[in-house]
Design an enzyme around this catalytic site. Sequence first.
Site, PDB file in Angstrom:
ATOM      1  N   ASP A   1       0.854  -1.180   0.000  1.00 22.79           N
ATOM      2  CA  ASP A   1       0.000   0.000   0.000  1.00 22.79           C
ATOM      3  C   ASP A   1       0.901   1.244   0.000  1.00 22.79           C
ATOM      4  OD1 ASP A   1      -2.341   1.633   0.469  1.00 22.79           O
ATOM      5  OD2 ASP A   1      -1.733   1.730   2.566  1.00 22.79           O
TER       6      ASP A   1
ATOM      7  N   ASP B   1      -0.361   5.096   0.944  1.00 21.22           N
ATOM      8  CA  ASP B   1      -0.646   6.104   1.961  1.00 21.22           C
ATOM      9  C   ASP B   1      -0.552   5.512   3.370  1.00 21.22           C
ATOM     10  OD1 ASP B   1      -2.330   8.701   0.525  1.00 21.22           O
ATOM     11  OD2 ASP B   1      -1.996   6.878  -0.625  1.00 21.22           O
TER      12      ASP B   1
ATOM     13  N   GLU C   1      -1.835  10.664   4.302  1.00 24.96           N
ATOM     14  CA  GLU C   1      -2.936  10.284   3.428  1.00 24.96           C
ATOM     15  C   GLU C   1      -3.106  11.422   2.429  1.00 24.96           C
ATOM     16  OE1 GLU C   1      -4.864   7.497   3.396  1.00 24.96           O
ATOM     17  OE2 GLU C   1      -3.771   6.567   5.059  1.00 24.96           O
TER      18      GLU C   1
ATOM     19  N   ARG D   1     -15.434  11.715  -0.841  1.00 24.84           N
ATOM     20  CA  ARG D   1     -14.320  12.605  -0.521  1.00 24.84           C
ATOM     21  C   ARG D   1     -13.828  13.359  -1.751  1.00 24.84           C
ATOM     22  NH1 ARG D   1     -10.257   8.576   2.199  1.00 24.84           N
ATOM     23  NH2 ARG D   1     -11.374   7.138   0.820  1.00 24.84           N
TER      24      ARG D   1
ATOM     25  N   SER E   1      -2.311   1.165  -4.734  1.00 23.78           N
ATOM     26  CA  SER E   1      -2.863   2.179  -3.844  1.00 23.78           C
ATOM     27  C   SER E   1      -4.303   2.507  -4.184  1.00 23.78           C
ATOM     28  CB  SER E   1      -2.012   3.458  -3.939  1.00 23.78           C
ATOM     29  OG  SER E   1      -2.591   4.497  -3.187  1.00 23.78           O
ATOM     30  N   GLY E   2      -5.093   2.694  -3.122  1.00 25.04           N
ATOM     31  CA  GLY E   2      -6.418   3.266  -3.287  1.00 25.04           C
ATOM     32  C   GLY E   2      -6.351   4.778  -3.424  1.00 25.04           C
TER      33      GLY E   2
ATOM     34  N   LYS F   1      -6.934  -4.818  -5.103  1.00 25.22           N
ATOM     35  CA  LYS F   1      -5.593  -5.058  -4.569  1.00 25.22           C
ATOM     36  C   LYS F   1      -5.313  -6.560  -4.474  1.00 25.22           C
ATOM     37  CE  LYS F   1      -4.875  -0.822  -1.865  1.00 25.22           C
ATOM     38  NZ  LYS F   1      -4.444  -0.282  -0.566  1.00 25.22           N
TER      39      LYS F   1
ATOM     40  N   ASP G   1      -1.843  -0.757   5.887  1.00 18.33           N
ATOM     41  CA  ASP G   1      -2.265  -0.259   7.201  1.00 18.33           C
ATOM     42  C   ASP G   1      -3.772  -0.191   7.394  1.00 18.33           C
ATOM     43  OD1 ASP G   1      -3.001   3.099   7.131  1.00 18.33           O
ATOM     44  OD2 ASP G   1      -2.239   2.108   5.349  1.00 18.33           O
TER      45      ASP G   1
ATOM     46  N   ASN H   1      -8.847  -1.553   3.659  1.00 16.56           N
ATOM     47  CA  ASN H   1      -8.839  -1.947   2.250  1.00 16.56           C
ATOM     48  C   ASN H   1      -7.594  -2.757   1.873  1.00 16.56           C
ATOM     49  OD1 ASN H   1      -7.206   0.415   2.475  1.00 16.56           O
ATOM     50  ND2 ASN H   1      -7.468   0.835   0.299  1.00 16.56           N
TER      51      ASN H   1
END
Length: 302
Positions: A87, A89, A96, A132, A176-177, A221, A240, A243
């Site tokens: 991941d 962030d 983030e 967001r 990454s998301g 992912k 972390d 997700n």
Amino acid sequence: MSDALIITLVAEGRLSPGDVSAASDAAASAGATIMAQSWLEAGDALDILARGDASAIRAGLEAALPAVDVIVQSAASPRRKSLIVADMDSTMIQCECIDELADYAGVKDQVSAVTEAAMRGELDFAGALHARVALLKGLSVATLDQCLNERVRLMPGARTLVQTMVANGARSLLVSGGFMHFAVPVARQIGFARVVANRLDVAGEALAGTVAEPIIDAAAKRTLLLADGTPLNAALVVGDGANDIPMISAAAQQSGLGIAYHAKPKTAAAAMAHVRNGDLTVLLRAQGYRRAEWISSGTTAL
């Protein structure tokens, strides 16, 4: 007879003989049979060869040694992994990115609250992402570069972890998301060979407030991890947030290194180990690397 386990204790510069003694007692109390122990690096990291229930041993050691990072893994799996999937962030970087963009847009409190809930697994990731990003509509595209330069810093140990593994033949994927605008330069600076992340839609010189499909979420992912084709017991997967759980647990369930890094409780519970104290070089110790083998880079700047 239970399978052999390698228990690695890591506390760089402060792992004491007292810690080792406490670990032996805690492991024995958790049902472990200890067969051997040896320093990876005196005062930094120790390996214990044992038999027993890995989950019980991990729980006992983490309770007894809260300032020490504990990795309990199968001795039958390849110690040095041939794939790292990470991941970005709050794992490979210290922030983030969406929260930092929200700060520039003047909506950080709103966005950060949603981010925290999503990372705890309380909200659907895709829905939370759309909500967001909608709040960022109208933000200048130039702000993305400003954010990258002013706010994004690498996690300590990120370069050393990835570059050491790659130098020893490992494949590497940053998934990454978050957003490609940040993930591409981060991947380049750390040393990842491949990067996959979400793409922000743009209208003229401003963000459109939408994200291009398909969304890189938890399921995506995990799919990317499996599509690599590397046996999962030879994979290191680290993240972390909620997700990251499907890809972390996929590796952990096949005796790979499925690692939670300074993680939310749900993620820590799903992982086979939780790095609670140290930086990303703990994951080199887990693979048996001594410091002389590390490819070191002290800076966290991009």
